[in-house]
Design a protein around this motif. Structure first.
Motif, PDB file in Angstrom:
ATOM      1  N   ILE A  81       0.845  -1.206   0.000  1.00 29.31           N
ATOM      2  CA  ILE A  81       0.000   0.000   0.000  1.00 29.31           C
ATOM      3  C   ILE A  81       0.875   1.248   0.000  1.00 29.31           C
ATOM      4  CG2 ILE A  81      -1.659   1.324   1.384  1.00 29.31           C
ATOM      5  CD1 ILE A  81      -2.781  -1.472   2.293  1.00 29.31           C
ATOM      6  N   GLU A  82       1.917   1.248   0.824  1.00 25.60           N
ATOM      7  CA  GLU A  82       2.809   2.404   0.904  1.00 25.60           C
ATOM      8  C   GLU A  82       3.511   2.655  -0.436  1.00 25.60           C
ATOM      9  OE1 GLU A  82       6.828   3.654   3.332  1.00 25.60           O
ATOM     10  OE2 GLU A  82       5.363   2.407   4.368  1.00 25.60           O
ATOM     11  N   ILE A  83       3.977   1.597  -1.085  1.00 27.34           N
ATOM     12  CA  ILE A  83       4.644   1.740  -2.389  1.00 27.34           C
ATOM     13  C   ILE A  83       3.658   2.286  -3.425  1.00 27.34           C
ATOM     14  CG2 ILE A  83       5.687   0.462  -4.314  1.00 27.34           C
ATOM     15  CD1 ILE A  83       7.629   0.696  -2.121  1.00 27.34           C
ATOM     16  N   ALA A  84       2.450   1.752  -3.434  1.00 29.55           N
ATOM     17  CA  ALA A  84       1.436   2.228  -4.383  1.00 29.55           C
ATOM     18  C   ALA A  84       1.153   3.710  -4.167  1.00 29.55           C
ATOM     19  CB  ALA A  84       0.163   1.407  -4.240  1.00 29.55           C
ATOM     20  N   GLN A  85       1.116   4.145  -2.913  1.00 26.75           N
ATOM     21  CA  GLN A  85       0.885   5.566  -2.619  1.00 26.75           C
ATOM     22  C   GLN A  85       2.051   6.425  -3.091  1.00 26.75           C
ATOM     23  OE1 GLN A  85       0.140   5.274   1.604  1.00 26.75           O
ATOM     24  NE2 GLN A  85      -2.074   5.016   1.321  1.00 26.75           N
ATOM     25  N   LYS A  86       3.268   5.933  -2.937  1.00 23.38           N
ATOM     26  CA  LYS A  86       4.443   6.676  -3.418  1.00 23.38           C
ATOM     27  C   LYS A  86       4.389   6.832  -4.932  1.00 23.38           C
ATOM     28  CE  LYS A  86       7.894   5.341   0.065  1.00 23.38           C
ATOM     29  NZ  LYS A  86       9.167   4.625   0.268  1.00 23.38           N
ATOM     30  N   ILE A  87       4.021   5.748  -5.627  1.00 27.15           N
ATOM     31  CA  ILE A  87       3.945   5.788  -7.092  1.00 27.15           C
ATOM     32  C   ILE A  87       2.864   6.772  -7.530  1.00 27.15           C
ATOM     33  CG2 ILE A  87       3.321   4.437  -9.149  1.00 27.15           C
ATOM     34  CD1 ILE A  87       4.731   2.040  -7.769  1.00 27.15           C
ATOM     35  N   GLU A  89      10.917  12.176 -16.805  1.00 26.11           N
ATOM     36  CA  GLU A  89      11.983  12.827 -16.042  1.00 26.11           C
ATOM     37  C   GLU A  89      11.657  12.895 -14.556  1.00 26.11           C
ATOM     38  OE1 GLU A  89      13.156  16.527 -17.782  1.00 26.11           O
ATOM     39  OE2 GLU A  89      13.053  15.728 -19.807  1.00 26.11           O
ATOM     40  N   ASN A  90      10.813  11.998 -14.080  1.00 25.40           N
ATOM     41  CA  ASN A  90      10.374  12.017 -12.693  1.00 25.40           C
ATOM     42  C   ASN A  90      11.170  10.988 -11.887  1.00 25.40           C
ATOM     43  OD1 ASN A  90       8.946  11.683 -10.283  1.00 25.40           O
ATOM     44  ND2 ASN A  90       7.012  12.250 -11.248  1.00 25.40           N
ATOM     45  N   ALA A  91      12.218  11.452 -11.218  1.00 28.27           N
ATOM     46  CA  ALA A  91      13.100  10.552 -10.461  1.00 28.27           C
ATOM     47  C   ALA A  91      12.357   9.854  -9.332  1.00 28.27           C
ATOM     48  CB  ALA A  91      14.290  11.325  -9.908  1.00 28.27           C
ATOM     49  N   GLY A  92      11.441  10.548  -8.675  1.00 31.88           N
ATOM     50  CA  GLY A  92      10.671   9.954  -7.581  1.00 31.88           C
ATOM     51  C   GLY A  92       9.826   8.797  -8.066  1.00 31.88           C
ATOM     52  N   TYR A  93       9.234   8.952  -9.241  1.00 35.30           N
ATOM     53  CA  TYR A  93       8.398   7.890  -9.822  1.00 35.30           C
ATOM     54  C   TYR A  93       9.256   6.664 -10.143  1.00 35.30           C
ATOM     55  CZ  TYR A  93       5.572   5.356 -13.217  1.00 35.30           C
ATOM     56  OH  TYR A  93       4.881   4.379 -13.891  1.00 35.30           O
ATOM     57  N   HIS A  94      10.397   6.894 -10.791  1.00 38.86           N
ATOM     58  CA  HIS A  94      11.263   5.787 -11.174  1.00 38.86           C
ATOM     59  C   HIS A  94      11.833   5.072  -9.945  1.00 38.86           C
ATOM     60  CE1 HIS A  94      10.900   6.490 -15.424  1.00 38.86           C
ATOM     61  NE2 HIS A  94      11.112   7.783 -15.211  1.00 38.86           N
ATOM     62  N   ALA A  95      12.174   5.829  -8.908  1.00 35.18           N
ATOM     63  CA  ALA A  95      12.686   5.227  -7.670  1.00 35.18           C
ATOM     64  C   ALA A  95      11.604   4.369  -7.012  1.00 35.18           C
ATOM     65  CB  ALA A  95      13.162   6.308  -6.709  1.00 35.18           C
ATOM     66  N   ALA A  96      10.379   4.871  -6.991  1.00 39.50           N
ATOM     67  CA  ALA A  96       9.279   4.117  -6.390  1.00 39.50           C
ATOM     68  C   ALA A  96       8.975   2.857  -7.188  1.00 39.50           C
ATOM     69  CB  ALA A  96       8.036   5.004  -6.282  1.00 39.50           C
ATOM     70  N   LYS A  97       9.022   2.947  -8.517  1.00 38.19           N
ATOM     71  CA  LYS A  97       8.781   1.760  -9.349  1.00 38.19           C
ATOM     72  C   LYS A  97       9.888   0.714  -9.140  1.00 38.19           C
ATOM     73  CE  LYS A  97       6.019   1.108 -12.200  1.00 38.19           C
ATOM     74  NZ  LYS A  97       4.781   0.324 -12.110  1.00 38.19           N
TER      75      LYS A  97
END
Length: 165
Positions: free
Chosen positions: A32-38, A49-57
């Motif tokens: 659930i936490e990972i899904a919320q981060k994504i 160019e979204n580093a946060g998205y790629h890190a979460a994936k």
């Protein structure tokens, strides 16, 4: 703590419980936490160019891999007792060896799996050259195994006691 024979992994009850709890956490609150981060990173816009998205994936991928590993391990697990304190080396034992019989050159390690052991102890797989050489040996016996460079090494079993983790 663990002993692998064919596709069976032997675990103590405490080892099984520890792995089961990790799996439950990863498949429940952590997913659930990972899904919320994504989702939060997705809302920031351009995904290219979204580093946060790629890190979460990437974190999600690592988590899913760990879930598969734990699921497979637990599916083939047989729960039993830790090995007996018989002085005979077996998976699940903390073993002390002396290299070339030199009591000043010793090493203590768990013959087992990192899955159920903490980080405070070196771990050698029962399938490693050293693990295969010492498995079944008694305190006081010698074992020889091949090093990665092709040379032979010998150890003397100094102590073998059940891992109590």
């Amino acid at each position: 703590m663990t002993q692998t024979s064919d596709n069976v992994t032997w675990l103590t009850q405490s080892g099984y419980d520890k792995l089961k709890a990790e799996l439950e956490h990863l498949t429940g609150p952590w997913r659930i936490e990972i899904a919320q981060k994504i989702e939060a990173a997705r809302e920031e816009g351009d995904l290219k160019e979204n580093a946060g998205y790629h890190a979460a994936k990437e974190e999600q991928g690592k988590t899913e891999l760990r879930i598969r590993q734990l699921t497979q391990l637990l599916e083939r697990a047989k729960v039993g007792e830790a090995p007996a304190d018989s002085g005979v080396v077996a998976p699940g034992m903390v073993v002390t060896v002396a290299f070339d019989g030199d009591l000043d050159d010793t090493m203590e390690f768990l013959l087992g799996s990192r899955e159920v052991a903490g980080d405070d102890l070196d771990i050698y797989s029962p399938q490693s050259p050293l693990g295969r050489a010492i498995d079944g040996k008694k305190i006081g016996e010698n074992a020889t195994y091949e090093l990665p460079n092709g040379k032979q090494a010998s150890v003397k079993i100094i102590e073998a006691k059940p891992y109590t983790g």
